[in-house]
Design a protein around this motif. Structure first.
Motif, mmCIF file in Angstrom:
data_model
loop_
_atom_site.group_PDB
_atom_site.id
_atom_site.type_symbol
_atom_site.label_atom_id
_atom_site.label_comp_id
_atom_site.label_asym_id
_atom_site.label_seq_id
_atom_site.Cartn_x
_atom_site.Cartn_y
_atom_site.Cartn_z
ATOM 1 N N ASP A 175 0.827 -1.136 0.002
ATOM 2 C CA ASP A 175 0.020 -0.045 0.135
ATOM 3 C C ASP A 175 0.935 1.331 0.003
ATOM 4 O O ASP A 175 0.597 2.270 -0.984
ATOM 5 N N LYS A 176 2.015 1.110 0.713
ATOM 6 C CA LYS A 176 2.793 2.205 0.872
ATOM 7 C C LYS A 176 3.798 2.444 -0.562
ATOM 8 O O LYS A 176 3.649 3.606 -0.797
ATOM 9 N N LEU A 177 3.957 1.374 -1.013
ATOM 10 C CA LEU A 177 4.585 1.369 -2.337
ATOM 11 C C LEU A 177 3.711 2.146 -3.498
ATOM 12 O O LEU A 177 4.191 2.894 -3.924
ATOM 13 N N GLU B 150 1.008 4.113 -2.932
ATOM 14 C CA GLU B 150 0.951 5.606 -2.624
ATOM 15 C C GLU B 150 1.952 6.228 -2.921
ATOM 16 O O GLU B 150 1.981 7.298 -3.648
ATOM 17 N N TYR B 151 3.354 6.035 -2.831
ATOM 18 C CA TYR B 151 4.689 6.663 -3.108
ATOM 19 C C TYR B 151 4.620 6.465 -4.681
ATOM 20 O O TYR B 151 4.862 7.791 -5.187
ATOM 21 N N GLY B 152 4.152 5.595 -5.448
ATOM 22 C CA GLY B 152 4.462 5.557 -6.813
ATOM 23 C C GLY B 152 3.417 6.829 -7.680
ATOM 24 O O GLY B 152 3.544 7.376 -8.445
ATOM 25 N N GLU B 153 2.168 6.761 -6.814
ATOM 26 C CA GLU B 153 1.284 7.842 -7.478
ATOM 27 C C GLU B 153 1.787 9.271 -6.985
ATOM 28 O O GLU B 153 1.558 10.041 -7.869
ATOM 29 N N ASN B 154 2.516 9.565 -5.998
ATOM 30 C CA ASN B 154 3.039 10.846 -5.738
ATOM 31 C C ASN B 154 4.219 11.069 -6.514
ATOM 32 O O ASN B 154 4.401 12.196 -6.547
ATOM 33 N N LEU B 155 4.867 10.010 -7.044
ATOM 34 C CA LEU B 155 6.195 10.156 -7.707
ATOM 35 C C LEU B 155 6.014 10.055 -9.229
ATOM 36 O O LEU B 155 7.102 10.077 -9.911
ATOM 37 N N ARG B 156 4.666 10.114 -9.613
ATOM 38 C CA ARG B 156 4.434 10.035 -11.069
ATOM 39 C C ARG B 156 4.653 8.834 -11.738
ATOM 40 O O ARG B 156 5.269 8.739 -12.974
ATOM 41 N N VAL B 157 5.023 7.708 -11.002
ATOM 42 C CA VAL B 157 5.413 6.499 -11.677
ATOM 43 C C VAL B 157 4.266 5.491 -11.489
ATOM 44 O O VAL B 157 4.349 4.160 -11.493
ATOM 45 N N GLY B 158 3.030 5.832 -11.019
ATOM 46 C CA GLY B 158 2.030 4.752 -10.462
ATOM 47 C C GLY B 158 1.514 3.839 -11.517
ATOM 48 O O GLY B 158 1.472 2.734 -11.084
ATOM 49 N N LYS B 159 1.525 4.225 -12.654
ATOM 50 C CA LYS B 159 0.889 3.229 -13.762
ATOM 51 C C LYS B 159 1.956 2.367 -14.041
ATOM 52 O O LYS B 159 1.561 1.007 -14.226
ATOM 53 N N VAL B 160 3.173 2.802 -14.241
ATOM 54 C CA VAL B 160 4.295 1.551 -14.657
ATOM 55 C C VAL B 160 4.581 0.836 -13.542
ATOM 56 O O VAL B 160 4.611 -0.474 -13.671
ATOM 57 N N LEU B 161 4.312 1.039 -12.290
ATOM 58 C CA LEU B 161 4.598 0.377 -11.223
ATOM 59 C C LEU B 161 3.469 -0.523 -10.929
ATOM 60 O O LEU B 161 3.705 -1.992 -10.848
ATOM 61 N N LYS B 162 2.311 -0.231 -11.191
ATOM 62 C CA LYS B 162 1.145 -0.962 -11.364
ATOM 63 C C LYS B 162 1.266 -2.130 -12.423
ATOM 64 O O LYS B 162 0.998 -3.519 -12.185
ATOM 65 N N ASN B 163 1.633 -1.909 -13.488
ATOM 66 C CA ASN B 163 1.875 -2.562 -14.603
ATOM 67 C C ASN B 163 3.177 -3.901 -14.066
ATOM 68 O O ASN B 163 2.795 -5.100 -14.618
ATOM 69 N N TYR B 164 4.143 -3.586 -13.568
ATOM 70 C CA TYR B 164 5.138 -4.356 -12.969
ATOM 71 C C TYR B 164 4.553 -5.266 -11.921
ATOM 72 O O TYR B 164 4.784 -6.542 -12.106
ATOM 73 N N LEU B 165 3.742 -4.759 -11.119
ATOM 74 C CA LEU B 165 3.173 -5.465 -10.224
ATOM 75 C C LEU B 165 2.229 -6.466 -10.497
ATOM 76 O O LEU B 165 2.006 -7.690 -10.105
ATOM 77 N N GLU B 166 1.367 -6.247 -11.560
ATOM 78 C CA GLU B 166 0.499 -7.027 -12.148
ATOM 79 C C GLU B 166 0.999 -8.566 -12.856
ATOM 80 O O GLU B 166 0.732 -9.329 -12.657
ATOM 81 N N VAL B 167 2.332 -8.397 -13.451
ATOM 82 C CA VAL B 167 3.186 -9.345 -14.131
ATOM 83 C C VAL B 167 3.714 -9.834 -13.048
ATOM 84 O O VAL B 167 3.655 -11.177 -12.894
ATOM 85 N N LEU B 168 4.269 -9.274 -11.942
ATOM 86 C CA LEU B 168 5.099 -10.001 -10.861
ATOM 87 C C LEU B 168 4.367 -10.858 -9.600
ATOM 88 O O LEU B 168 4.593 -11.562 -9.118
ATOM 89 N N LEU B 169 3.116 -10.328 -9.187
ATOM 90 C CA LEU B 169 2.416 -10.633 -8.182
ATOM 91 C C LEU B 169 1.541 -12.063 -8.671
ATOM 92 O O LEU B 169 0.919 -12.054 -9.738
#
Length: 199
Positions: A176-178, A180-199
């Motif tokens: 959740d913290k990760l 939140e940070y991603g959204e604040n640092l303008r990498v939220g979309k890319v981060l979620k794409n990574y997480l969808e593949v790895l989780l």
């Protein structure tokens, strides 16, 4: 030998500290003459005005700590922070230090390979934490991951994947913290794409 000097040498032998300031030395009843004597005898090494390195380093993070002390408002970042947190296995060739984007470039010591990164807000302040075993400020794991993604074109996508894979295997992760940070640092979309593949 003066007792305060003897006490200092004995204290250093049983300490994990790597850096000490003039104020801290004076607090140990050491005057300018005593400090000069410690330098000449090789117990401490002057790295810049008011800051000394303890020559007999017993800590694991001596270079990281020294680099952070040499850079005003410096925060250990990117691959150096990722290595400190155990997110990457290979120790970086350079020590990455973040400073505010309008900061004046400091004079860097020649014996340390420091790479400066000028961070704007909120990238500079978010996740900045004092880690006591390190004795310096460093970005926390979640911020270090977001920075790996943000700088993936410069540092390589393999590093971004490595830090995320390692992070997801850890018990102390905070997804959740990760996010939140991603959204604040303008990498939220890319981060979620990574997480969808790895989780």
């Amino acid at each position: 030998m003066k007792k305060s000097i003897q006490n200092f040498i004995a204290e250093v032998a049983n300490s994990d500290a790597n850096i000490i300031t003039t104020a801290e030395l004076k607090a140990k009843n050491l005057n300018a003459y005593d400090i000069d004597k410690l330098v000449k005898e090789g117990h401490i090494e002057r790295i810049k005005r008011g800051i000394y390195k303890i020559s007999d380093e017993s800590g694991d993070y001596g270079k990281l700590q020294e680099s952070a002390f040499c850079v005003p408002n410096g925060v250990i970042c990117l691959t150096s922070a990722q290595y400190y947190h155990g997110l990457i296995k290979r120790e970086p060739n350079q020590i990455a230090i973040a400073i505010p984007h309008k900061a004046k470039k400091p004079v860097l010591p020649k014996h340390l390979k420091i790479q400066l990164y000028y961070f704007t807000e909120p990238r500079y302040s978010l996740g900045k934490t004092l880690f006591y075993d390190l004795g310096a400020e460093c970005y926390d794991m979640e911020k270090s991951i977001c920075d790996a993604i943000y700088y993936r074109k410069k540092l390589g996508t393999e590093i971004a994947k490595e830090v995320l894979i390692t992070y997801l295997q850890r018990k102390d992760k905070d997804i959740d913290k990760l996010i939140e940070y991603g959204e604040n640092l303008r990498v939220g979309k890319v981060l979620k794409n990574y997480l969808e593949v790895l989780l």
